[in-house]
Write an enzyme that holds these catalytic residues in place. Sequence first.
Site, PDB file in Angstrom:
ATOM      1  N   GLU A 344       0.808  -1.223   0.000  1.00 30.86           N
ATOM      2  CA  GLU A 344       0.000   0.000   0.000  1.00 30.86           C
ATOM      3  C   GLU A 344       0.841   1.272   0.000  1.00 30.86           C
ATOM      4  OE1 GLU A 344      -4.047  -1.553   2.082  1.00 30.86           O
ATOM      5  OE2 GLU A 344      -2.424  -1.054   3.456  1.00 30.86           O
TER       6      GLU A 344
HETATM    7  N1  IFG Z   1      -4.406  -4.206   4.416  1.00 30.53           N
HETATM    8  C1  IFG Z   1      -3.180  -3.690   5.018  1.00 30.53           C
HETATM    9  C2  IFG Z   1      -2.990  -3.956   6.498  1.00 30.53           C
HETATM   10  C3  IFG Z   1      -4.292  -3.960   7.288  1.00 30.53           C
HETATM   11  C4  IFG Z   1      -5.277  -4.887   6.605  1.00 30.53           C
HETATM   12  C5  IFG Z   1      -6.531  -5.076   7.448  1.00 30.53           C
HETATM   13  C6  IFG Z   1      -2.010  -5.653   4.152  1.00 30.53           C
HETATM   14  C7  IFG Z   1      -0.743  -6.233   3.588  1.00 30.53           C
HETATM   15  C8  IFG Z   1      -5.604  -4.331   5.237  1.00 30.53           C
HETATM   16  N2  IFG Z   1      -2.041  -4.308   4.318  1.00 30.53           N
HETATM   17  O1  IFG Z   1      -2.932  -6.376   4.436  1.00 30.53           O
HETATM   18  O2  IFG Z   1      -2.125  -2.966   7.040  1.00 30.53           O
HETATM   19  O3  IFG Z   1      -4.807  -2.665   7.424  1.00 30.53           O
HETATM   20  O4  IFG Z   1      -7.314  -6.137   6.969  1.00 30.53           O
END
Ligand code: IFG
Length: 535
Positions: A344
Amino acid sequence: MKIGGRRYARVALVLALATSAIWTAGGGNAAQAAVTPVPFSSVVPAVAGSAPAAGVTYGISATTTIYTESTSTEATAIGGYLAAILRGSTGYPLPVTAATGSTPAAGISLLLSGAPSSVGDQGYQLDVTATSIVVRANQPAGLFAGVQTLRQLLPPAAESTTVQPGPWPVAGGRIVDSPRFGYRGAMLDVARHFFPVATVKRYIDEIALYKVNYLHLHLSDDQGWRIAVNSWPNLAVYGGSTAVGGGPGGYYTQDDYRQIVAYAASRYITIVPEIDMPGHTNAALASYAELNCDGVAPPLYTGTDVGFSSLCTSKELTYTFIDQVFGELAALTPGPYLHIGGDEAQSTQPADYAAFINRVQQIVAAHGKTVVGWHDVVNATPLPSTVAQFWGTTTRNSAVSAAAQRGTKVLMSPANRAYLDMKYNSRTTLGQNWAGVIDVKTAYGWDPGAYLSGVGESSVLGVEAPLWTETITSLADIEYMAFPRLPAIAELGWSPYSTHDLTAFKTRLGAQGPRWHVMGLNYYHSTQVTWPAGS
Ligand code: IFG
């Protein structure tokens, strides 16, 4: 010799009592007949191969001794670990003593000899007869796995920390068992909310029950930095001072972290520390103004947005920072992996991201460690040894499959199958649902070795079940979200796919309920499972 009258009756009574005492104590069949031993088919993860011996039962008793080779401190420690668990519930002395000669005739033996080479370093052979239990392995990790199976073959009361009446039968026969994938992991996000060492240790004990052998700790994010770094002290002191929702946060001192590492190692679990970058870095950027491109530190963040932060990829200081942080973490981490995150990075230009990830991989390699990154890192140039942790919700990802074709190993954590922070259903108060809801059937209903197109069995390093903690604040919350779904992921990682059967698994899982009840483990009674009495 003829004995008549009352004297005879008295002698007969004493003999009868003595006999029953010996049988009960020695685990004689009379006492065991009352309790049906746990069948091999109940073990989670399902074992690779077994041959039950009908009608054969071993009874752990007050005279049972545990034998290990005195030449192996690890095997002896595993003997002590088993003894501690069983002494608590049986009240028996269960001494741990040196095995002499090849195969002790009676008692429980944990031996690093005589195992088939086919079980590898993590597998074991378990033999139960009326007079002995013998666990054989090539490595201590295999003995430890065999002990987890032995625990599950005992009645649920064996998990009690207070003495129970017994009896303590173990079904007779042979199990030859070893894992399908070498990496079976759990992840705990200690950044969104901080969890004390005791909580992490308890979670380690719980995941060890299911032969999980890696624990990935998500140590930093926008909302918190959770590990003390001596060369950058403000990261933990200031960057660790809050959490999602504005709570007090917290952090592990380096001694705390050493304690966690050592405790995990004693359960044959390797710690994988993650410092997420270049995104998910607000806690670090808030702690040191000079890390920011504009030299201005942002405020601490206690919300749950993602994608708004980025390290300054154009500053040399950033790479000095990363080198010093990973240098200290590598020195504290005996395991092979350092996780660099990489997910992200919406506030980092793609070209800058790729150059950044490529440089960070070199920094980690210079500290003698292997990189794990969320699968976003395949958009840079993964080193041959770099592991891509897949967290997508699709069964097709061209960048990941291209990387796999080039030799990148993939750690399977599909968010819509393995994310333990996903709600079970629309009624679940904890957790999120951006990847969908996940109950037992969804968590279990996939094959890690064939899930992603173009990523075949040989490209899959294993599986991992992440628990993100935006909505999770206690051990009870962790247990509620992890159980019963973590055992499902653990079985997908350990058991041959030939044993994969949802109906059989749900029966196996149900049989874990009474054990979790005895342990005081706060699990979710999934409506997809029939939980027996005492669950
Ligand atoms: N995606 C984000 C996490 C977390 C997650 C919650 C990943 C690799 C959503 N990144 O999963 O930091 O916020 O379900």
